[in-house]
Design an enzyme around this catalytic site. Structure first.
Site, mmCIF file in Angstrom:
data_model
loop_
_atom_site.group_PDB
_atom_site.id
_atom_site.type_symbol
_atom_site.label_atom_id
_atom_site.label_comp_id
_atom_site.label_asym_id
_atom_site.label_seq_id
_atom_site.Cartn_x
_atom_site.Cartn_y
_atom_site.Cartn_z
ATOM 1 N N GLY A 1 0.815 -1.215 0.000
ATOM 2 C CA GLY A 1 0.000 0.000 0.000
ATOM 3 C C GLY A 1 0.840 1.253 0.000
ATOM 4 N N GLY B 1 4.996 4.274 -9.284
ATOM 5 C CA GLY B 1 5.788 3.050 -9.521
ATOM 6 C C GLY B 1 4.898 1.822 -9.397
ATOM 7 N N HIS B 2 4.071 1.793 -8.345
ATOM 8 C CA HIS B 2 3.115 0.687 -8.201
ATOM 9 C C HIS B 2 2.127 0.685 -9.375
ATOM 10 C CE1 HIS B 2 4.103 1.449 -3.798
ATOM 11 N NE2 HIS B 2 4.384 0.163 -3.900
ATOM 12 N N LYS C 1 13.088 -2.044 -8.542
ATOM 13 C CA LYS C 1 13.501 -1.125 -7.466
ATOM 14 C C LYS C 1 14.056 -1.911 -6.278
ATOM 15 C CE LYS C 1 12.959 2.364 -4.371
ATOM 16 N NZ LYS C 1 12.872 1.606 -3.131
ATOM 17 N N GLN D 1 15.328 -8.271 -3.572
ATOM 18 C CA GLN D 1 14.060 -8.981 -3.331
ATOM 19 C C GLN D 1 13.629 -9.746 -4.585
ATOM 20 O OE1 GLN D 1 10.473 -7.335 -1.188
ATOM 21 N NE2 GLN D 1 9.825 -6.900 -3.275
ATOM 22 N N SER E 1 9.173 5.911 -3.883
ATOM 23 C CA SER E 1 9.085 4.994 -2.751
ATOM 24 C C SER E 1 8.015 5.493 -1.792
ATOM 25 C CB SER E 1 10.438 4.925 -2.025
ATOM 26 O OG SER E 1 10.262 4.383 -0.735
ATOM 27 N N ARG F 1 8.267 5.544 1.172
ATOM 28 C CA ARG F 1 8.937 6.206 2.295
ATOM 29 C C ARG F 1 9.371 7.634 1.974
ATOM 30 N NH1 ARG F 1 10.492 2.059 5.981
ATOM 31 N NH2 ARG F 1 10.206 -0.003 5.079
HETATM 32 P P1 AMP Z 1 6.081 -2.234 -1.647
HETATM 33 O O1 AMP Z 1 4.666 -1.762 -1.545
HETATM 34 O O2 AMP Z 1 7.101 -1.229 -1.292
HETATM 35 O O3 AMP Z 1 6.288 -3.584 -1.006
HETATM 36 O O4 AMP Z 1 6.311 -2.488 -3.181
HETATM 37 C C1 AMP Z 1 5.457 -3.296 -3.950
HETATM 38 C C2 AMP Z 1 6.086 -3.537 -5.297
HETATM 39 O O5 AMP Z 1 6.283 -2.293 -5.958
HETATM 40 C C3 AMP Z 1 7.471 -4.202 -5.178
HETATM 41 O O6 AMP Z 1 7.563 -5.206 -6.172
HETATM 42 C C4 AMP Z 1 8.410 -3.058 -5.433
HETATM 43 O O7 AMP Z 1 9.635 -3.463 -6.003
HETATM 44 C C5 AMP Z 1 7.614 -2.226 -6.423
HETATM 45 N N1 AMP Z 1 8.081 -0.823 -6.459
HETATM 46 C C6 AMP Z 1 8.381 -0.038 -5.389
HETATM 47 N N2 AMP Z 1 8.835 1.160 -5.806
HETATM 48 C C7 AMP Z 1 8.818 1.133 -7.168
HETATM 49 C C8 AMP Z 1 9.187 2.071 -8.188
HETATM 50 N N3 AMP Z 1 9.673 3.269 -7.901
HETATM 51 N N4 AMP Z 1 9.036 1.695 -9.490
HETATM 52 C C9 AMP Z 1 8.552 0.468 -9.804
HETATM 53 N N5 AMP Z 1 8.194 -0.466 -8.879
HETATM 54 C C10 AMP Z 1 8.330 -0.141 -7.588
#
Ligand code: AMP
Length: 285
Positions: free
Chosen positions: A29, A34-35, A156, A160, A192, A194
């Site tokens: 969430g 990016g998501h 990113k 992982q 991000s 964050r």
């Molecule tokens: P998270 O919600 O941070 O666990 O991320 C969920 C997915 O989104 C993971 O596969 C991350 O690698 C991807 N993700 C996070 N930041 C980016 C970004 N800037 N561009 C593309 N994918 C991203």
């Protein structure tokens, strides 16, 4: 778009026999562009393949992958905005399980065997011990409940992505793991969840991370590339955890193709980023 808040509602979306193939995009969430790009990629993949289950986005802040409980507590939770973003990006279903759906009381959800790449020296495991155990545990559980044909993960989080690929090769070899490119802010900072915690001054300093990755590519060898990254980060007094060039699949020191990887703290915010690395050909003197 369906919003499923339970396993029963997820099953209703998938059809009672769960044989409608789908793509899963796992997230925690606090979604950003990016998501959204991963969701668009997932929706397109499902359409191209004619998979009736479409693109399912899971939103679950997984407690077992946070080695710092305070970090878990303050992780941003923005469900209404997340649902709007998923709808606009073309998701067919957003699944927001409760923690007891993922970790039922009185039942142990086994963490799968950790692939070797999770413990590559000097990277995430050195600074976030136990993190990848939690990631593998939750991802295996999500896959078990959703049974996707493909899942999308962002480059990113490069380590992982390699960990998930290695885990799936053993655990669920029929499942396709698809990588999505990193989306960046106009000044180069990787998007991000964050980033919202950065003060205005730290947000400006954080730009040094993507600049450091660019500078690594101006070096003729790995030692120089790592020195270039350290120099750029030091110029903004950024607290470095690692800035290294590694083999892109094993994340050990070794042969190419390579990846440059950085983890650093800007103020109180931990940021990671990475890019492909190639030795630059230096002009003859
Ligand atoms: P998270 O919600 O941070 O666990 O991320 C969920 C997915 O989104 C993971 O596969 C991350 O690698 C991807 N993700 C996070 N930041 C980016 C970004 N800037 N561009 C593309 N994918 C991203």
């Amino acid at each position: 778009m369906v919003h499923a808040t339970s396993i029963v509602e997820l099953r209703e979306h998938q059809g009672s026999n769960r044989d409608a193939p789908c793509v899963l995009v796992p997230t925690m969430g606090a979604l950003h562009d990016g998501h959204a790009s991963l969701i668009r990629q997932g929706a397109l993949l499902a359409r191209e393949r004619g998979w009736g289950g479409g693109c399912i986005v899971s939103i679950f802040v997984n407690p077992t992958q946070f080695n710092d409980p305070a970090d878990f507590e303050r992780y941003p939770r923005t469900l209404d905005a997340d649902l709007r973003l998923c709808q606009q990006a073309g998701a067919n279903c957003v699944w927001t399980p409760h923690v007891t759906h993922i970790y039922p009381l009185g039942r142990t959800i086994e963490a799968p065997l950790l692939p070797r790449v999770a413990q590559a020296p000097g990277l995430e495991d050195a600074y976030r011990p136990g993190h990848f155990e939690g990631v593998c545990q939750v991802v295996a559980r999500l896959f078990d409940l959703v049974k996707p044909k493909a899942a999308i993960f962002g480059e990113k989080d490069w380590q992982q992505l390699q960990v998930i690929r290695a885990m799936i090769a053993i655990l669920m070899p029929g499942l396709e793991i698809v990588a999505g490119p990193t989306l960046r802010e106009p000044d180069g900072l990787a998007m991000s969840s964050r980033n919202r915690f950065l003060s205005a001054e730290d947000r400006r300093r954080a730009r040094a991370i993507s600049l450091a990755l660019c500078e690594s590519n101006a070096a003729p060898d790995i030692d120089q590339a790592q020195a270039n990254m350290r120099r750029v980060l030091a110029s903004e007094q950024i607290e470095l955890e690692y800035a290294v060039v590694r083999s892109e699949g094993t994340l050990e020191p070794g042969a190419g193709p390579w990846r440059a990887l950085i983890a650093a703290r800007v103020g109180s915010v931990r940021l990671i980023d990475n890019s492909p690395w190639r030795p630059s050909i230096q002009p003859r003197a």
